[in-house]
Design a protein around this motif. Structure first.
Motif, PDB file in Angstrom:
ATOM      1  N   VAL A  15       0.870  -1.184   0.000  1.00 44.57           N
ATOM      2  CA  VAL A  15       0.000   0.000   0.000  1.00 44.57           C
ATOM      3  C   VAL A  15       0.899   1.223   0.000  1.00 44.57           C
ATOM      4  CG1 VAL A  15      -1.779   1.266   1.248  1.00 44.57           C
ATOM      5  CG2 VAL A  15      -1.821  -1.224   1.235  1.00 44.57           C
ATOM      6  N   LYS A  16       0.701   2.101  -0.962  1.00 50.19           N
ATOM      7  CA  LYS A  16       1.508   3.321  -1.087  1.00 50.19           C
ATOM      8  C   LYS A  16       0.683   4.525  -0.670  1.00 50.19           C
ATOM      9  CE  LYS A  16       4.959   1.142  -2.864  1.00 50.19           C
ATOM     10  NZ  LYS A  16       5.814   0.545  -1.895  1.00 50.19           N
ATOM     11  N   GLY A  17       1.236   5.340   0.193  1.00 46.66           N
ATOM     12  CA  GLY A  17       0.525   6.489   0.731  1.00 46.66           C
ATOM     13  C   GLY A  17       0.102   7.499  -0.310  1.00 46.66           C
ATOM     14  N   GLU A  18       0.956   7.758  -1.291  1.00 46.42           N
ATOM     15  CA  GLU A  18       0.658   8.781  -2.296  1.00 46.42           C
ATOM     16  C   GLU A  18      -0.632   8.462  -3.051  1.00 46.42           C
ATOM     17  OE1 GLU A  18       1.116  12.334  -4.083  1.00 46.42           O
ATOM     18  OE2 GLU A  18       2.565  11.542  -2.663  1.00 46.42           O
ATOM     19  N   SER A  19      -0.726   7.273  -3.594  1.00 44.26           N
ATOM     20  CA  SER A  19      -1.908   6.921  -4.382  1.00 44.26           C
ATOM     21  C   SER A  19      -3.141   6.742  -3.499  1.00 44.26           C
ATOM     22  CB  SER A  19      -1.648   5.659  -5.203  1.00 44.26           C
ATOM     23  OG  SER A  19      -1.323   4.581  -4.354  1.00 44.26           O
ATOM     24  N   GLU A  20      -2.976   6.138  -2.328  1.00 43.72           N
ATOM     25  CA  GLU A  20      -4.122   5.904  -1.449  1.00 43.72           C
ATOM     26  C   GLU A  20      -4.632   7.203  -0.848  1.00 43.72           C
ATOM     27  OE1 GLU A  20      -5.578   3.241  -1.800  1.00 43.72           O
ATOM     28  OE2 GLU A  20      -3.924   2.173  -2.719  1.00 43.72           O
ATOM     29  N   TRP A  21      -3.746   8.122  -0.533  1.00 43.72           N
ATOM     30  CA  TRP A  21      -4.152   9.424  -0.008  1.00 43.72           C
ATOM     31  C   TRP A  21      -5.007  10.155  -1.040  1.00 43.72           C
ATOM     32  CZ3 TRP A  21      -3.745  11.896   4.591  1.00 43.72           C
ATOM     33  CH2 TRP A  21      -4.015  13.253   4.598  1.00 43.72           C
ATOM     34  N   ASP A  22      -4.511  10.217  -2.272  1.00 40.28           N
ATOM     35  CA  ASP A  22      -5.250  10.898  -3.335  1.00 40.28           C
ATOM     36  C   ASP A  22      -6.604  10.235  -3.571  1.00 40.28           C
ATOM     37  OD1 ASP A  22      -3.106  12.616  -3.580  1.00 40.28           O
ATOM     38  OD2 ASP A  22      -2.262  11.598  -5.331  1.00 40.28           O
TER      39      ASP A  22
END
Length: 144
Positions: A103-110
């Motif tokens: 899980v990557k923060g950048e894509s999940e945050w967006d």
């Protein structure tokens, strides 16, 4: 067998993917469910997420979730330490497991922000209150 790519209670690791860290601390079940879905077969992550929202059951689910990620990714450890990590610092445990699962923060945050925006677009509290009152009156009239 290997080691966790991120340690527990390590601020440097948290700053490395600060968006995932923030998402984990503000809404821990989002990365929890995303990680479970990435590791488990299709759909099991969402069942796991629903079960984890039941307060008593979540005490059992988090160590099992961590153990499942650990086994799937070939990380050394044992269930006793999975329990200790889950009970002592659940948010750090979710952050560590989510990162290990991919899980990557950048894509999940967006993606999370976009979903939240869609939920609030066109939301008018006054109209919602009037609609709720009308539904309440309709329900009362149908009972009488």
């Amino acid at each position: 067998m290997g080691k966790w790519s991120y340690g527990l209670l390590n601020p440097a690791d948290c700053l490395d993917d600060w968006k995932l860290c923030l998402l984990t601390y503000c809404c821990p079940f989002a990365p929890f469910g995303l990680a479970a879905d990435k590791i488990m077969s299709q759909g099991d992550g969402y069942r796991c997420l629903v079960i984890a929202n039941i307060p008593i059951v979540s005490i059992v689910v988090l160590p099992c979730w961590r153990a499942h990620i650990r086994k799937a990714k070939g990380v050394d450890g044992n269930f006793f330490f999975d329990c200790c990590a889950a009970y002592c610092c659940p948010c750090c445990t979710i952050y560590q497991g989510s990162h290990e699962a991919g899980v990557k923060g950048e894509s999940e945050w967006d993606r999370t922000v976009e979903i939240m925006k869609r939920g609030y677009e066109g939301f008018d509290p006054k109209k919602e209150a009037e609609r709720a009152k009308a539904q309440g009156k309709d329900a009362a009239n149908s009972v009488s």
